[in-house]
Design a protein around this motif. Structure first.
Motif, PDB file in Angstrom:
ATOM      1  N   GLY A  84      82.971  45.048   9.323  1.00  0.00           N
ATOM      2  CA  GLY A  84      83.507  43.726   9.609  1.00  0.00           C
ATOM      3  C   GLY A  84      84.235  43.231   8.379  1.00  0.00           C
ATOM      4  O   GLY A  84      84.371  43.957   7.387  1.00  0.00           O
ATOM      5  N   ILE A  85      84.693  41.971   8.421  1.00  0.00           N
ATOM      6  CA  ILE A  85      85.399  41.459   7.250  1.00  0.00           C
ATOM      7  C   ILE A  85      84.448  41.264   6.072  1.00  0.00           C
ATOM      8  O   ILE A  85      84.858  41.299   4.926  1.00  0.00           O
ATOM      9  N   PHE A  86      83.158  41.086   6.376  1.00  0.00           N
ATOM     10  CA  PHE A  86      82.131  41.010   5.337  1.00  0.00           C
ATOM     11  C   PHE A  86      80.904  41.724   5.877  1.00  0.00           C
ATOM     12  O   PHE A  86      80.424  41.406   6.963  1.00  0.00           O
ATOM     13  N   HIS A  87      80.393  42.692   5.138  1.00  0.00           N
ATOM     14  CA  HIS A  87      79.296  43.522   5.638  1.00  0.00           C
ATOM     15  C   HIS A  87      78.338  43.837   4.494  1.00  0.00           C
ATOM     16  O   HIS A  87      78.749  44.338   3.455  1.00  0.00           O
ATOM     17  N   ILE A  88      77.067  43.528   4.709  1.00  0.00           N
ATOM     18  CA  ILE A  88      76.025  43.886   3.752  1.00  0.00           C
ATOM     19  C   ILE A  88      75.100  44.894   4.424  1.00  0.00           C
ATOM     20  O   ILE A  88      74.569  44.629   5.503  1.00  0.00           O
ATOM     21  N   ASP A  89      74.917  46.030   3.784  1.00  0.00           N
ATOM     22  CA  ASP A  89      73.967  47.039   4.256  1.00  0.00           C
ATOM     23  C   ASP A  89      72.712  46.884   3.406  1.00  0.00           C
ATOM     24  O   ASP A  89      72.649  47.363   2.280  1.00  0.00           O
ATOM     25  N   GLY A  90      71.725  46.198   3.939  1.00  0.00           N
ATOM     26  CA  GLY A  90      70.531  45.847   3.183  1.00  0.00           C
ATOM     27  C   GLY A  90      69.758  47.022   2.623  1.00  0.00           C
ATOM     28  O   GLY A  90      69.219  46.951   1.524  1.00  0.00           O
ATOM     29  N   ALA A  91      69.676  48.110   3.356  1.00  0.00           N
ATOM     30  CA  ALA A  91      68.887  49.261   2.904  1.00  0.00           C
ATOM     31  C   ALA A  91      69.748  50.369   2.305  1.00  0.00           C
ATOM     32  O   ALA A  91      69.230  51.419   1.951  1.00  0.00           O
ATOM     33  N   LYS A  92      71.037  50.137   2.210  1.00  0.00           N
ATOM     34  CA  LYS A  92      71.966  51.147   1.682  1.00  0.00           C
ATOM     35  C   LYS A  92      71.843  52.464   2.444  1.00  0.00           C
ATOM     36  O   LYS A  92      71.876  53.540   1.863  1.00  0.00           O
ATOM     37  N   ASP A  93      71.683  52.373   3.773  1.00  0.00           N
ATOM     38  CA  ASP A  93      71.469  53.587   4.565  1.00  0.00           C
ATOM     39  C   ASP A  93      72.595  53.897   5.551  1.00  0.00           C
ATOM     40  O   ASP A  93      72.480  54.818   6.353  1.00  0.00           O
ATOM     41  N   ASN A  94      73.693  53.146   5.504  1.00  0.00           N
ATOM     42  CA  ASN A  94      74.793  53.402   6.432  1.00  0.00           C
ATOM     43  C   ASN A  94      75.613  54.609   5.985  1.00  0.00           C
ATOM     44  O   ASN A  94      75.713  54.890   4.790  1.00  0.00           O
ATOM     45  N   PRO A  95      76.226  55.314   6.945  1.00  0.00           N
ATOM     46  CA  PRO A  95      77.025  56.484   6.589  1.00  0.00           C
ATOM     47  C   PRO A  95      78.331  56.085   5.894  1.00  0.00           C
ATOM     48  O   PRO A  95      78.816  54.966   6.057  1.00  0.00           O
ATOM     49  N   ALA A  96      78.897  57.008   5.147  1.00  0.00           N
ATOM     50  CA  ALA A  96      80.161  56.756   4.444  1.00  0.00           C
ATOM     51  C   ALA A  96      81.331  56.683   5.417  1.00  0.00           C
ATOM     52  O   ALA A  96      82.346  56.062   5.122  1.00  0.00           O
TER      53      ALA A  96
END
Length: 127
Positions: A35-47
């Motif tokens: 999205g225009i602003f996105h926080i991945d809290g656990a740092k587990d999203n794919p690249a």
């Protein structure tokens, strides 16, 4: 003549740079903002690609229409704010109202205002 070409080149580069910034996305703990602003809290999203449902559960996203998703990267089109969770709820403000028609504790409540009434117990809303 050389001076005009220089200004043209600078102007062209500025326009290209500005237009790229119009479509920028900001990602915190992710190199692949959804999205225009996105926080991945656990740092587990794919690249690359879209995060799985399990990976989205710890994410916070603001999409281009201003809608906000917590626990989802795609808030429902009918909602400005959506929370998805399987083990937690939403905690509303707890306000000790004197009655369901109390206009003193919260002066001029907006239509649709929602609080948990700790004074007379229960959920209270201004319809």
């Amino acid at each position: 003549m050389r001076k005009k070409n220089y200004y043209g080149i600078v102007l062209g580069i500025s326009i290209i740079s500005f237009s790229q910034n119009l479509h920028s996305q900001v990602g915190i703990h992710t190199s692949n903002p959804q999205g225009i602003f996105h926080i991945d809290g656990a740092k587990d999203n794919p690249a690359t690609g879209i995060p799985t449902t399990a990976q989205q559960i710890n994410d916070f996203v603001v999409i281009s229409d201003g809608s906000v998703g917590v626990g989802t990267i795609s808030p429902d089109k009918s909602a400005k704010f959506e929370v998805k969770a399987t083990d937690k709820g939403v905690l509303l403000p707890r306000v000790p109202l004197t009655s369901s028609k109390d206009q003193t504790t919260i002066p001029s409540p907006a239509a649709g205002l929602l609080v948990y009434n700790t004074g007379t117990a229960g959920l209270t809303y201004k319809g």
